[in-house]
Motif scaffolding. Structure first.
Motif, PDB file in Angstrom:
ATOM      1  N   ASN A   1       0.822  -1.211   0.000  1.00 46.72           N
ATOM      2  CA  ASN A   1       0.000   0.000   0.000  1.00 46.72           C
ATOM      3  C   ASN A   1       0.855   1.259   0.000  1.00 46.72           C
ATOM      4  N   ILE A   2       1.956   1.254   0.755  1.00 47.91           N
ATOM      5  CA  ILE A   2       2.869   2.414   0.720  1.00 47.91           C
ATOM      6  C   ILE A   2       3.401   2.594  -0.697  1.00 47.91           C
ATOM      7  N   THR A   3       3.812   1.492  -1.315  1.00 46.69           N
ATOM      8  CA  THR A   3       4.343   1.543  -2.677  1.00 46.69           C
ATOM      9  C   THR A   3       3.310   2.098  -3.642  1.00 46.69           C
ATOM     10  N   ALA A   4       2.072   1.615  -3.524  1.00 49.67           N
ATOM     11  CA  ALA A   4       1.006   2.075  -4.420  1.00 49.67           C
ATOM     12  C   ALA A   4       0.764   3.569  -4.262  1.00 49.67           C
ATOM     13  N   HIS A   5       0.734   4.056  -3.015  1.00 46.87           N
ATOM     14  CA  HIS A   5       0.523   5.489  -2.784  1.00 46.87           C
ATOM     15  C   HIS A   5       1.699   6.299  -3.321  1.00 46.87           C
ATOM     16  N   ALA A   6       2.921   5.805  -3.143  1.00 48.07           N
ATOM     17  CA  ALA A   6       4.099   6.519  -3.644  1.00 48.07           C
ATOM     18  C   ALA A   6       4.037   6.640  -5.163  1.00 48.07           C
ATOM     19  N   ARG A   7       3.672   5.565  -5.820  1.00 47.71           N
ATOM     20  CA  ARG A   7       3.569   5.602  -7.286  1.00 47.71           C
ATOM     21  C   ARG A   7       2.452   6.532  -7.736  1.00 47.71           C
ATOM     22  N   ASP A   8       1.311   6.483  -7.035  1.00 54.43           N
ATOM     23  CA  ASP A   8       0.195   7.351  -7.394  1.00 54.43           C
ATOM     24  C   ASP A   8       0.577   8.823  -7.240  1.00 54.43           C
ATOM     25  N   LEU A   9       1.267   9.149  -6.143  1.00 53.24           N
ATOM     26  CA  LEU A   9       1.666  10.532  -5.913  1.00 53.24           C
ATOM     27  C   LEU A   9       2.666  11.004  -6.958  1.00 53.24           C
ATOM     28  N   ARG A  10       3.595  10.137  -7.315  1.00 50.13           N
ATOM     29  CA  ARG A  10       4.575  10.500  -8.342  1.00 50.13           C
ATOM     30  C   ARG A  10       3.908  10.645  -9.707  1.00 50.13           C
ATOM     31  N   ASP A  11       3.029   9.690 -10.040  1.00 51.72           N
ATOM     32  CA  ASP A  11       2.358   9.736 -11.342  1.00 51.72           C
ATOM     33  C   ASP A  11       1.473  10.976 -11.468  1.00 51.72           C
ATOM     34  N   ALA A  12       0.933  11.415 -10.337  1.00 47.76           N
ATOM     35  CA  ALA A  12       0.081  12.608 -10.345  1.00 47.76           C
ATOM     36  C   ALA A  12       0.901  13.895 -10.338  1.00 47.76           C
ATOM     37  N   GLY A  13       2.223  13.756 -10.249  1.00 49.42           N
ATOM     38  CA  GLY A  13       3.091  14.929 -10.241  1.00 49.42           C
ATOM     39  C   GLY A  13       2.988  15.752  -8.985  1.00 49.42           C
ATOM     40  N   ALA A  14       2.789  15.090  -7.845  1.00 44.65           N
ATOM     41  CA  ALA A  14       2.654  15.807  -6.575  1.00 44.65           C
ATOM     42  C   ALA A  14       3.878  16.676  -6.316  1.00 44.65           C
ATOM     43  N   THR A  15       3.646  17.933  -5.985  1.00 46.84           N
ATOM     44  CA  THR A  15       4.734  18.854  -5.691  1.00 46.84           C
ATOM     45  C   THR A  15       5.235  18.646  -4.271  1.00 46.84           C
ATOM     46  N   ARG A  16       6.385  19.225  -3.967  1.00 46.31           N
ATOM     47  CA  ARG A  16       6.913  19.145  -2.610  1.00 46.31           C
ATOM     48  C   ARG A  16       5.935  19.758  -1.624  1.00 46.31           C
ATOM     49  N   GLU A  17       5.308  20.850  -2.004  1.00 49.80           N
ATOM     50  CA  GLU A  17       4.336  21.503  -1.121  1.00 49.80           C
ATOM     51  C   GLU A  17       3.154  20.575  -0.852  1.00 49.80           C
ATOM     52  N   GLU A  18       2.691  19.883  -1.875  1.00 55.47           N
ATOM     53  CA  GLU A  18       1.565  18.958  -1.702  1.00 55.47           C
ATOM     54  C   GLU A  18       1.942  17.789  -0.803  1.00 55.47           C
ATOM     55  N   LEU A  19       3.145  17.276  -0.964  1.00 55.03           N
ATOM     56  CA  LEU A  19       3.611  16.180  -0.117  1.00 55.03           C
ATOM     57  C   LEU A  19       3.741  16.639   1.332  1.00 55.03           C
ATOM     58  N   GLU A  20       4.247  17.839   1.517  1.00 57.91           N
ATOM     59  CA  GLU A  20       4.391  18.380   2.872  1.00 57.91           C
ATOM     60  C   GLU A  20       3.024  18.580   3.526  1.00 57.91           C
ATOM     61  N   THR A  21       2.028  18.922   2.752  1.00 56.33           N
ATOM     62  CA  THR A  21       0.673  19.082   3.288  1.00 56.33           C
ATOM     63  C   THR A  21       0.126  17.745   3.781  1.00 56.33           C
ATOM     64  N   ILE A  22       0.373  16.683   3.018  1.00 58.60           N
ATOM     65  CA  ILE A  22      -0.053  15.340   3.432  1.00 58.60           C
ATOM     66  C   ILE A  22       0.602  14.963   4.756  1.00 58.60           C
ATOM     67  N   VAL A  23       1.887  15.276   4.878  1.00 59.67           N
ATOM     68  CA  VAL A  23       2.643  14.962   6.093  1.00 59.67           C
ATOM     69  C   VAL A  23       2.082  15.724   7.287  1.00 59.67           C
ATOM     70  N   VAL A  24       1.855  17.019   7.108  1.00 59.88           N
ATOM     71  CA  VAL A  24       1.390  17.866   8.207  1.00 59.88           C
ATOM     72  C   VAL A  24      -0.020  17.481   8.645  1.00 59.88           C
ATOM     73  N   GLU A  25      -0.855  17.106   7.708  1.00 61.60           N
ATOM     74  CA  GLU A  25      -2.258  16.814   8.034  1.00 61.60           C
ATOM     75  C   GLU A  25      -2.459  15.447   8.676  1.00 61.60           C
ATOM     76  N   PHE A  26      -1.459  14.575   8.596  1.00 60.51           N
ATOM     77  CA  PHE A  26      -1.604  13.260   9.217  1.00 60.51           C
ATOM     78  C   PHE A  26      -1.515  13.380  10.733  1.00 60.51           C
TER      79      PHE A  26
END
Length: 252
Positions: A207-232
């Motif tokens: 599941n971690i792998t699938a989410h990592a691939r989905d985020l990369r394929d969607a072109g998630a920016t550093r800001e978007e990734l940081e938002t996911i981290v902060v909101e968890f």
């Protein structure tokens, strides 16, 4: 696993499959006998969870993926149970997030270390750390203190599935981001983790792998990734897992 005579229609197929993998790991010298006990303990919690990934665990795997994609030097720590249960999946995760793999054992012998390294290479790993052991985690007196200085020793994010509580606390004291996979939300490992994933490792790692691939394929920016981290919210994830387990116990 082709020698297992269990039909996939069996209601406990996955559980029986993981038991066999641990048993086979002991026979190969990969898993310690104590690993059998740890597997049984985790299986009891998984049974109460309904042997499924609950929503809070899925959110945790997405946060874990974001942390790994943001990391400068991510490392995945592997012990005997992890090597027996999901070696190929660990290699896939490492490739998806550009992480190192390092073997780290409580019951450490050169023979077991090399057996696990070879096992991971057989499942596609190009390089596996852990044999050099030229670094130490402060505050631990047993063999799990030994790490590679250029591996876990210098990592900023560490995936520590099926972890010992004391090493989890020690890694946290080193200001490392810890992603812990543990079916017991009340364990020390889960309680001190930056991202506690209360799920079976055979589901959590893919599941971690699938989410990592989905985020990369969607072109998630550093800001978007940081938002996911902060909101968890780690505390909320643990509370949700405990509620699910208690509900499962009440249903028995």
């Amino acid at each position: 696993m082709s020698d297992i005579e269990i039909p996939e229609s069996h209601p406990r197929y996955q559980s029986l499959l993981t038991r066999h993998r641990i048993e086979e790991g002991v026979e190969k010298g990969i898993t310690s006998r104590q690993g059998l006990i740890a597997q049984g303990r985790g299986e009891a919690f998984d049974y109460l969870l309904g042997e499924r990934t609950i929503p809070s665990a899925d959110e945790a795997t997405r946060a874990a993926a974001a942390h790994l994609l943001l990391a400068d030097h991510p490392v995945i720590s592997v012990n005997g149970n992890v090597a027996a249960l999901c070696p190929g999946e660990i290699v896939e995760l490492a490739a998806a997030v550009d992480a190192d793999i390092e073997v780290n054992l409580f019951n450490r012998t050169d023979e077991r270390m090399r057996a696990i390294v070879d096992h991971l290479r057989d499942h596609g790993a190009d390089e596996v750390k852990g044999l050099t052991a030229d670094g130490r985690i402060p505050g631990i007196d047993h063999e799990r203190a030994k790490v590679d200085a250029d591996g876990i020793g210098s990592a900023d994010v560490v995936v520590v599935p099926l972890e010992d509580g004391d090493r989890a606390e020690a890694l946290g004291a080193m200001d490392k981001v810890e992603i812990v996979v543990d079916l017991n939300p009340m364990s020390r490992s889960a309680q001190v983790a930056t991202v506690p994933i209360v799920d079976n490792i055979v589901r959590a790692v893919p599941n971690i792998t699938a989410h990592a691939r989905d985020l990369r394929d969607a072109g998630a920016t550093r800001e978007e990734l940081e938002t996911i981290v902060v909101e968890f919210d780690a505390d909320a994830a643990l509370e949700a897992a405990e509620r699910a387990i208690r509900a499962g116990a009440d249903d028995e």
